[in-house]
Scaffold this motif. Structure first.
Motif, PDB file in Angstrom:
ATOM      1  N   ARG A  37       0.749  -1.301  -0.035  1.00 45.83           N
ATOM      2  CA  ARG A  37       0.220   0.324   0.173  1.00 45.83           C
ATOM      3  C   ARG A  37       0.593   1.256  -0.043  1.00 45.83           C
ATOM      4  N   TRP A  38       1.879   1.328   1.343  1.00 45.69           N
ATOM      5  CA  TRP A  38       2.291   2.039   0.892  1.00 45.69           C
ATOM      6  C   TRP A  38       3.797   2.295  -0.824  1.00 45.69           C
ATOM      7  N   ALA A  39       3.316   1.552  -0.964  1.00 42.77           N
ATOM      8  CA  ALA A  39       4.624   1.506  -2.328  1.00 42.77           C
ATOM      9  C   ALA A  39       3.797   1.983  -3.818  1.00 42.77           C
ATOM     10  N   LEU A  40       2.674   2.324  -3.421  1.00 49.08           N
ATOM     11  CA  LEU A  40       1.622   2.642  -4.513  1.00 49.08           C
ATOM     12  C   LEU A  40       1.486   3.723  -4.382  1.00 49.08           C
ATOM     13  N   ALA A  44       2.220   6.614  -7.393  1.00 47.68           N
ATOM     14  CA  ALA A  44       1.074   7.506  -7.280  1.00 47.68           C
ATOM     15  C   ALA A  44       2.000   8.752  -7.845  1.00 47.68           C
ATOM     16  N   ARG A  45       2.700   9.081  -6.150  1.00 47.52           N
ATOM     17  CA  ARG A  45       3.472  10.743  -5.945  1.00 47.52           C
ATOM     18  C   ARG A  45       4.672  10.573  -7.290  1.00 47.52           C
ATOM     19  N   THR A  46       5.149   9.395  -7.604  1.00 47.21           N
ATOM     20  CA  THR A  46       6.462  10.092  -8.056  1.00 47.21           C
ATOM     21  C   THR A  46       6.394   9.317  -9.879  1.00 47.21           C
ATOM     22  N   GLY A  47       5.401   8.659  -9.415  1.00 49.57           N
ATOM     23  CA  GLY A  47       5.477   7.976 -11.294  1.00 49.57           C
ATOM     24  C   GLY A  47       6.037   7.549 -12.397  1.00 49.57           C
ATOM     25  N   ARG A 254       8.780  24.478  -6.119  1.00 49.37           N
ATOM     26  CA  ARG A 254       9.422  23.058  -5.732  1.00 49.37           C
ATOM     27  C   ARG A 254       8.663  22.295  -7.138  1.00 49.37           C
ATOM     28  N   VAL A 255       9.412  21.696  -8.076  1.00 54.71           N
ATOM     29  CA  VAL A 255       9.307  21.132  -9.106  1.00 54.71           C
ATOM     30  C   VAL A 255       8.530  19.816  -8.219  1.00 54.71           C
ATOM     31  N   PRO A 256       7.737  19.117  -8.681  1.00 55.48           N
ATOM     32  CA  PRO A 256       6.668  17.583  -7.897  1.00 55.48           C
ATOM     33  C   PRO A 256       7.139  17.084  -8.089  1.00 55.48           C
ATOM     34  N   ASP A 257       7.406  15.740  -7.371  1.00 55.21           N
ATOM     35  CA  ASP A 257       8.410  14.309  -7.425  1.00 55.21           C
ATOM     36  C   ASP A 257       8.045  13.709  -8.594  1.00 55.21           C
ATOM     37  N   ALA A 258       6.432  13.633  -9.881  1.00 59.61           N
ATOM     38  CA  ALA A 258       5.805  12.961 -10.812  1.00 59.61           C
ATOM     39  C   ALA A 258       6.367  13.628 -12.447  1.00 59.61           C
TER      40      ALA A 258
END
Length: 656
Positions: A37-40, A44-47, A254-258
């Motif tokens: 669940r954490w990895a998913l 989703a945040r980093t792409g 700040r550039v988004p992680d994705a």
């Protein structure tokens, strides 16, 4: 069509669609549902891919992950660390293509070509592999069978198979691109003839009128000294003004992680066993998604002590060891070229073993690249020292670096002049760095050379407001050796980029030529001139032996002008250091700015040593020891500290 010329071997029938990798890992007990669940959420945040998230977090081991992927892909897993591919199949293919796409031919069984891949098998990939094979191999292929392997296995296999070629390209790749761009060539025929003509003219002038020759030489030396220092002073004022304006601007969003790209960090190490654990800890502090970070520790294969220390530091999955094949010259730029070959990031940065970069530096660089012009190839972060107050040398080193990186480089950037890079915290557009040919393995100040070369190729180099703290050399003998190497590299760079004067003018323009002459060529000349000017002034004006003879040859008006110029040059040197004090707000170091002229005498010692080395050992790399810093000093120096800074330390020798 290519697809008509071969068949993709069946991977085996699946009774039902394969489950997603996350569910498969949970089913095999390799991760928990909570970890999934954490990895998913992280995905989703980093792409990035789920497997990369799990690897970067250290939740699952790389080989176990790819063994599960092999089952899902319906193919066999192969461990290429112990079972190398057939070198004959691999030798005719492009190395960079296989590294970038994560596959390598493994065996030819009958007419079936087995291909080890870290990417999902597909008809498209099969067609790509077939198209990449030379015609002689295509005629032997009837089908393609995929095997699963890890991305690291592909790189290790290629490193072993192409070990000799990779080492040679790292040393001679730039010379192969254009021999005149490398320091290995030395003086060209035209440069030697020009030097011989100059020496011959001086000899004739001495015979005709020795007095006029001496006057001309001394005036020329004094003028070069004054103008070089004045150039640095004016440029630093421009840089300080530009930096103040930047300070008033709002910080970039700040550039988004994705949206962040994959970033490669190269760390060349040699005999750094004592600092490698601290290095790993400093890199852990980088504020960048671990899933998009690739850290390559570049270690010489003979340096077993550093390799074992790196293993003992238990680095995270984002850190990979790259062993540099033995060969000459054994230099930092050669190691960096090997790292460049394996780098997969869109951007790339160099850090030294003792560096402590600002945690947000990579994000700042990404934002600056996106906001910059299309011609932007590199961003230089500021450098400063965490042991600034250790002793006299480190105080002076800190003042020097503060004016250079806080004022001088921003001034060069503002004026559009070539920027000689520092040896660390250079952030590159990886594709363009490869286009430039990487680093010159034979130039002992490879960073300055690369900055000039980028400028002459029409690229721009910028400066970012982020600081990397490193260790200032605190012992005199290692300091002299370090400065000898730096100044010798400036001499090499001046020789390289003056080989084609017309091209220098056409590519750099008058502004570029001006900056090149006063900064790259002018810096060694300035250091070489300082003791000559001191000696003449002391002999003449203090009535010391030899002063009368000098006065006979050197008319008083010229002596007065040169003396005023020399004093003015020293005042400007002090002013440069005071400018650094104000810019960095390190006011306790202000009194040490008065010591700048004596500090420059040390540079002169190193400069004359560099000139001798340029003739006898031009590619000799003098290693700077790290891990000697003490950070518990006050800003006021005691006599004991001064003597400690002059303590002799026998350096280790590196092969050239």
């Amino acid at each position: 069509m290519l697809a008509d010329r071969f068949a993709l071997a069946p991977a085996g029938a699946q009774a039902e669609p394969a489950p997603p990798i996350g569910e498969a890992l949970v089913a095999r007990g390799l991760i928990s549902k909570l970890q999934l669940r954490w990895a998913l959420e992280t995905q989703a945040r980093t792409g990035v891919r789920l497997g990369r998230v799990l690897l970067a977090a250290g939740i699952v081991r790389r080989q176990r992950l790819y063994e599960v992927l092999a089952d899902l892909w319906g193919c066999r897993f192969v461990d290429m660390v112990d079972d190398l591919p057939d070198a004959e199949l691999v030798s005719g293919l492009e190395r960079g293509l296989m590294i970038g796409e994560g596959w390598i031919p493994f065996r030819l069984v009958g007419r079936a070509l087995q291909v080890a891949t870290s990417e999902p098998p597909s008809e498209q990939l099969a067609g790509h592999v077939f198209a990449a094979c030379p015609e002689s191999l295509r005629d032997r292929i009837g089908s393609i069978e995929f095997l699963a392997t890890t991305d690291w296995d592909v790189q290790v296999a290629l490193a072993r198979i192409f070990r000799t070629d990779i080492g040679r390209d790292a040393a001679h790749g730039l010379s192969d691109l254009n021999p005149l761009l490398g320091a290995r060539v030395g003086l060209t025929l035209g440069q030697r003839l020009s030097l011989e003509v100059l020496v011959g003219a001086a000899a004739v002038g001495a015979l005709v009128d020795l007095r006029a020759l001496l006057v001309a030489l001394i005036v020329s030396i004094n003028s070069a000294f004054v103008f070089a220092v004045l150039f640095k002073f004016v440029t630093s004022l421009v840089g300080a003004s530009a930096a103040r304006k930047r300070d008033l601007r709002a910080a970039p969003a700040r550039v988004p992680d994705a949206e962040l790209p994959v970033y490669t960090v190269l760390v060349p190490l040699f005999r750094e066993a004592n600092v490698v654990a601290g290095l790993i800890e400093n890199l852990r502090r980088l504020d960048y998604p671990r899933e998009k970070l690739e850290i390559l520790l570049l270690m010489e294969e003979e340096d077993t002590e550093t390799i074992e220390a790196a293993k003992a530091a238990d680095p995270p999955d984002t850190v990979r060891f790259v062993l540099i094949p033995a060969g000459a010259p054994q230099t930092k730029p050669r190691a960096c070229n090997v790292g460049l070959f394996f780098a997969r990031g869109d951007y790339l940065v160099i850090y030294d073993a003792e560096d402590r970069p600002d945690p947000g530096q990579l994000r700042d660089a990404v934002a600056a690249f996106r906001a910059g012009e299309d011609s932007l190839v590199c961003l230089q972060a500021r450098l400063n020292y965490f042991n600034a107050s250790q002793n006299v040398l480190t105080r002076m080193f800190t003042l020097e670096y503060s004016y250079w990186f806080d004022c001088m480089l921003p001034g060069l950037d503002r004026l559009g002049l070539p920027i000689p890079l520092g040896g660390t915290s250079n952030h590159f557009d990886t594709a363009r760095l490869r286009e430039l040919g990487g680093w010159d393995a034979f130039n002992v100040t490879e960073d300055a050379d690369l900055g000039v070369r980028a400028s002459l190729h029409g690229y721009t180099v910028g400066v970012i407001d982020s600081t990397t703290y490193e260790e200032a050399c605190s012992k005199l003998r290692p300091w002299i050796r370090q400065r000898t190497r730096w100044i010798k590299g400036y001499m090499q760079t001046a020789i390289v980029h003056s080989r084609r004067p017309r091209s220098l003018l056409a590519e750099g323009g008058l502004r570029g030529v001006f900056g090149f002459l006063f900064l790259i060529a002018g810096t060694p000349v300035t250091f070489l001139a300082v003791p000559i000017m001191w000696l003449l002034s002391l002999l003449w004006y203090l009535g010391l032996p030899g002063g009368t003879e000098i006065a006979h040859f050197f008319p008083h008006p010229f002596a007065a002008i040169c003396t005023v110029g020399f004093i003015a040059g020293n005042v400007l040197m002090i002013a440069l250091n005071l400018l650094a004090v104000v810019r960095r707000r390190i006011y306790r170091l202000a009194p040490w700015a008065l010591v700048a002229p004596l500090y420059w005498l040390l540079h002169s010692w190193a400069a004359w040593r560099a000139l001798v080395q340029l003739v006898h050992k031009p590619f000799y790399w003098e290693k700077t020891p790290h891990g000697l810093a003490r950070v518990d000093f006050l800003y006021g120096a005691t006599l004991a500290e001064v003597m400690a800074s002059l303590e002799y330390e026998e350096p280790e020798r590196l092969s050239a």
